[in-house]
Design a protein around this motif. Structure first.
Motif: not given
Length: 300
Positions: A63-80, A85-92
């Motif tokens: 996300a810091q490099f504005q690669q938001f779609q790739e970041a979103l894929i990882r965030a979805k995996l992270a919440v699974q 983890a409230h922090e990860i749901w916040a990130l997603l």
């Protein structure tokens, strides 16, 4: 003007991410029959959570490099991997907001708040998500909850004012804009939006003073310059109006379009008067250069 949280707001959502590495490994075994049966993987909940934070850290870096779609894929995996983890749901939720999926953002951010209702940044992002869905009363409610936790959040007082403005509660809108200025006297978007309200109320001179203040604070801001140019034209100073309008359009020609003006909360009176200004021959010629693809230019 709207104040849409971008990457910087997203990065404030996550308070911390775990640093430890936990690698899930499937051990190999020797088959004792001709048919190899799949082995049951026993997952350690602690390791899963650790891996969730690791994947979330990767999402944040993308996300810091504005690669938001790739970041979103990882965030979805992270919440699974780390569903508590409230922090990860916040990130997603912040990522969904960044890629303009407010409905999905609401689901993730509300889940984060169920796990931890003391994170003001989550309330603020949720307010933005509701705002984008046109749920202005809901936006006000959650932004106010966030401000109760973090009253020095200048931009959020401004966003609160925008929500009141969309509901037509102009006095309350101005009060919130002024509250943001008490936090930061140089927060020029608040001056700009106070001017938007005053202009629609017919107080052109006072609106112009607010836009002058905004333009002095940030000379590279297109919006207050173009709005000020419109006010000057109505006040009879056409030469200065044309000069300022040209400067504004060269800074950001999007403000020459009605759609972008309305997106930034310009009212009917200001939009109509600005179109009259942009219909002046020098500005029509300039817009045709800056927006060659724009087929519907202001008509004289």
């Amino acid at each position: 003007m709207l104040n849409n949280p971008k990457t910087s707001a997203l990065l404030r959502v996550v308070a911390r991410l775990a640093l430890g590495l936990g690698i899930l490994v499937m051990s190999s075994g020797v088959a004792t029959a001709q048919v190899v049966l799949p082995r049951t993987l026993e997952l350690n909940p602690k390791e899963m959570e650790q891996n969730g934070f690791i994947v979330a850290q990767e999402a944040l870096q993308l996300a810091q490099f504005q690669q938001f779609q790739e970041a979103l894929i990882r965030a979805k995996l992270a919440v699974q991997l780390a569903p508590q983890a409230h922090e990860i749901w916040a990130l997603l939720g912040g990522l969904y907001l960044t890629v303009d999926e407010p409905q999905e953002a609401v689901v993730a951010l509300e889940r984060s708040l169920k796990l931890n209702d003391q994170n003001p940044g989550v309330y603020f992002n949720l307010g933005s998500a509701y705002f984008r869905q046109g749920q202005y009363a809901a936006s006000i409610r959650v932004i106010e909850q966030g401000l109760a936790l973090k009253p020095d959040a200048t931009e959020e007082w401004f966003n609160l004012g925008n929500a009141y403005l969309k509901l037509g509660q102009t006095d309350r809108a101005i009060a919130q804009y002024r509250r943001s200025l008490r936090n930061d006297k140089r927060f020029w978007p608040a001056y700009t939006n106070i001017g938007l309200v005053l202009y629609e109320q017919g107080n052109i001179r006072q609106a112009a003073k607010n836009w002058e203040q905004a333009a002095e604070i940030d000379p590279k801001a297109s919006e207050p310059k173009l709005a000020l140019a419109t006010a000057l034209l109505k006040l009879g100073n056409e030469a200065e109006a044309l000069k300022l309008a040209e400067e504004a359009l060269r800074l950001d020609s999007r403000y020459g379009t009605v759609d972008f003006q309305r997106e930034n909360l310009w009212g009917d009176r200001l939009v109509a008067d600005t179109q009259a200004l942009l219909a002046k021959p020098p500005l029509r010629a300039l817009l045709s250069q800056l927006q060659p693809e724009q087929s519907a230019l202001p008509q004289p």
